[in-house]
Design a protein around this motif. Structure first.
Motif, short mmCIF file in Angstrom:
data_model
loop_
_atom_site.label_atom_id
_atom_site.label_comp_id
_atom_site.label_asym_id
_atom_site.label_seq_id
_atom_site.Cartn_x
_atom_site.Cartn_y
_atom_site.Cartn_z
N GLU A 40 0.83 -1.23 0.00
CA GLU A 40 0.00 0.00 0.00
C GLU A 40 0.86 1.26 0.00
O GLU A 40 0.32 2.37 -0.09
CB GLU A 40 -0.96 -0.01 1.20
N THR A 41 2.19 1.11 0.13
CA THR A 41 3.07 2.29 0.08
C THR A 41 3.61 2.56 -1.33
O THR A 41 4.32 3.51 -1.55
CB THR A 41 4.28 2.14 1.03
N ILE A 42 3.27 1.68 -2.28
CA ILE A 42 3.88 1.79 -3.61
C ILE A 42 3.23 2.89 -4.46
O ILE A 42 3.90 3.70 -5.08
CB ILE A 42 3.80 0.43 -4.36
N GLY A 43 1.91 2.88 -4.49
CA GLY A 43 1.20 3.73 -5.46
C GLY A 43 0.74 5.07 -4.92
O GLY A 43 0.91 5.40 -3.74
N GLN A 44 0.15 5.81 -5.82
CA GLN A 44 -0.42 7.11 -5.46
C GLN A 44 -1.93 6.99 -5.54
O GLN A 44 -2.46 6.52 -6.56
CB GLN A 44 0.08 8.14 -6.48
N CYS A 45 -2.63 7.43 -4.52
CA CYS A 45 -4.09 7.37 -4.52
C CYS A 45 -4.64 8.26 -5.65
O CYS A 45 -4.23 9.40 -5.80
CB CYS A 45 -4.62 7.86 -3.17
N ASN A 46 -5.56 7.69 -6.43
CA ASN A 46 -6.13 8.48 -7.53
C ASN A 46 -7.56 8.96 -7.21
O ASN A 46 -8.28 9.37 -8.10
CB ASN A 46 -6.11 7.67 -8.84
N ASN A 47 -7.91 8.85 -5.92
CA ASN A 47 -9.22 9.32 -5.45
C ASN A 47 -10.39 8.65 -6.16
O ASN A 47 -11.43 9.29 -6.41
CB ASN A 47 -9.31 10.85 -5.60
N CYS A 48 -10.24 7.38 -6.49
CA CYS A 48 -11.32 6.69 -7.21
C CYS A 48 -12.54 6.46 -6.30
O CYS A 48 -13.65 6.27 -6.78
CB CYS A 48 -10.82 5.37 -7.78
N SER A 65 -14.34 15.27 -5.01
CA SER A 65 -13.51 14.33 -5.78
C SER A 65 -12.18 13.98 -5.11
O SER A 65 -11.24 13.53 -5.75
CB SER A 65 -13.21 14.88 -7.18
N LYS A 66 -12.07 14.24 -3.81
CA LYS A 66 -10.85 13.88 -3.07
C LYS A 66 -11.22 12.98 -1.92
O LYS A 66 -12.21 13.23 -1.21
CB LYS A 66 -10.18 15.14 -2.50
N ILE A 67 -10.41 11.95 -1.71
CA ILE A 67 -10.69 11.05 -0.59
C ILE A 67 -10.29 11.73 0.72
O ILE A 67 -9.24 12.37 0.80
CB ILE A 67 -9.94 9.70 -0.78
N LYS A 68 -11.15 11.64 1.71
CA LYS A 68 -10.85 12.24 3.02
C LYS A 68 -10.90 11.15 4.07
O LYS A 68 -11.84 10.35 4.11
CB LYS A 68 -11.89 13.32 3.38
N TRP A 69 -9.91 11.13 4.91
CA TRP A 69 -9.80 10.12 5.97
C TRP A 69 -10.01 10.80 7.33
O TRP A 69 -9.32 11.77 7.63
CB TRP A 69 -8.41 9.47 5.90
N ASN A 70 -10.95 10.26 8.09
CA ASN A 70 -11.19 10.79 9.43
C ASN A 70 -10.49 9.87 10.43
O ASN A 70 -10.98 8.80 10.77
CB ASN A 70 -12.70 10.83 9.69
#
Ligand code: SF4
Ligand code: SF4
Ligand code: SF4
Length: 278
Positions: A40-48, A65-70
Motif C-alpha cells: 500500500e506504500t507503492i502507489g499514489q491514490c487516484n481518489n477513485c 472528488s478527493k478522498i478524506k480520511w477521518n
C-alpha cells in the motif's frame, strides 16, 4: 514550502535502525517487489473512491472528488488497503516539514533518532532535505532506509543532510533483481559503493525467500562485496514472512531457522563480521 507524501508515522520502533526510533514511511515507490509486505506504500491514490464503502467506521468519504480520511473514526482494520487496486492507501497524507516536526516533538524525549523509510524515501529527497535541516536542530540521529535506486552521488546536499543509510540489496544478480523488483540493481550497487566511501553506509539488507531466489548465491555475492568494501558493514538477513504480501503475486515458504543459520555461517566464513538474522 513543499510537502511530503506520507503513508504513516510510527512514534516508536526498535526495528528501523539503532535504538528507539520514530519511523516515517513515505508514500510511493519505484520498485514493485513481488514480496513487498507494504504494497500500500507503492502507489499514489487516484481518489477513485472504491474504498469508501468498505470502511466499517465511516472514516472515509469522497469530498469534492478527493478522498478524506477521518483518523478519529478509524479503527485500523485496513479494509481500505486490502481492496485498493492501486497499491495505495486513503490514509496517506501530505504533511509540511513543520507538521512532521510537531509530530516528532511529542516523543522526542524518548527516541534516539528518526528513520525515514517507505515506499522509497529518496523519491522525495527535496522534502527530506528540508526536514533533515530541522531535525538536526533536535540533536537526534537521522537514518534513511532505501532501495538504493536513486543516484545519491549527484546530490551532495541531500547526502550531507542525513547520518547513515540502510540499503536493501534485493539481489546481487541483475536478472534476479529485475525479476523481483522490475528494475535493474546497477544504481543500487553504485550507491552502496558510494555510501561506503563517504562512511554513510550503516547496513545492507536482503530478504531470504525460498523457491523464488537463489539465496545461497545471493548471500555469497553480497558477502564478498562487503568483505571487499569493509567487513564491518552490517549484513541483515531478513526472513521472508507472508504478512501483507500480495497473494496473487507470490506464494513462497518461510525459510527455516536452519536455512537462515546456514546462510549466516556462509557469510561469516567469507569474512563478514556483523551478520544478523531477523
Ligand atoms: S486508496 Fe485506493 S481505492 Fe481508495 S480512493 Fe485511493 S486509489 Fe481509490
Ligand atoms: S483502516 Fe480504512 S477501512 Fe478500516 S476503519 Fe480505517 S479508514 Fe476505514
Ligand atoms: S522497494 Fe520496498 S516498498 Fe518498494 S516495492 Fe520493494 S519492498 Fe515494497
Amino acid at each position: 514550502m513543499n510537502k511530503g507524501y506520507i503513508n504513516k508515522i510510527i512514534p516508536f520502533s526498535s526495528v528501523d535502525g539503532p535504538g528507539n526510533r520514530t519511523a516515517i514511511f513515505m508514500q510511493g515507490c519505484n520498485f514493485n517487489c513481488i514480496y513487498c509486505h507494504n504494497p500500500e506504500t507503492i502507489g499514489q491514490c487516484n481518489n477513485c473512491g472504491m474504498c469508501v464503502n468498505d470502511c466499517p467506521q465511516n472514516a472515509l468519504m469522497l469530498l469534492e472528488s478527493k478522498i478524506k480520511w477521518n483518523e478519529k473514526n478509524c479503527c485500523g482494520c485496513d479494509n481500505c488497503i486490502k481492496i485498493c487496486e492501486y497499491c495505495s492507501s486513503p490514509k496517506a497524507v501530505e504533511m509540511t516539514v513543520e507538521e512532521v516536526i510537531n509530530s516528532i516533538s511529542k516523543t522526542i524525549a524518548f527516541i534516539s533518532g528518526v528513520t525515514i523509510s517507505g515506499g522509497e524515501c529518496t523519491l522525495q529527497k527535496e522534502f527530506l532535505t528540508n526536514l533533515f535541516i530541522k531535525l538536526r536542530e533536535m540533536n537526534i540521529s537521522i537514518f534513511i532506509d532505501t532501495n538504493g535506486s536513486v543516484p545519491l552521488w549527484v546530490d551532495e546536499s541531500f547526502v550531507n543532510s542525513f547520518d547513515k543509510a540502510m540499503v536493501d540489496l534485493k539481489s546481487f544478480d541483475e536478472e534476479e533483481h529485475l525479476m523481483l523488483t522490475g528494475c535493474s540493481n546497477r544504481i543500487v550497487l553504485e550507491n552502496i559503493r558510494y555510501l561506503n566511501k563517504i562512511d554513510k553506509l550503516y547496513e545492507i539488507r536482503t530478504v531470504i525467500v525460498p523457491d523464488l531466489l537463489n539465496n545461497k548465491r545471493n548471500v555469497n555475492e553480497i558477502s564478498k562485496l562487503i568483505v571487499e568494501l569493509n567487513p564491518q558493514i552490517r549484513l541483515k538477513l531478513i526472513k521472508y514472512r507472508p504478512l501483507g504480501v500480495r497473494n496473487n503475486l507470490l506464494k513462497a515458504n518461510i525459510p527455516s531457522n536452519e536455512v537462515m543459520e546456514e546462510l549466516k555461517s556462509l557469510s561469516e566464513k567469507i569474512g563478514c563480521k556483523q551478520v544478523y538474522i531477523v
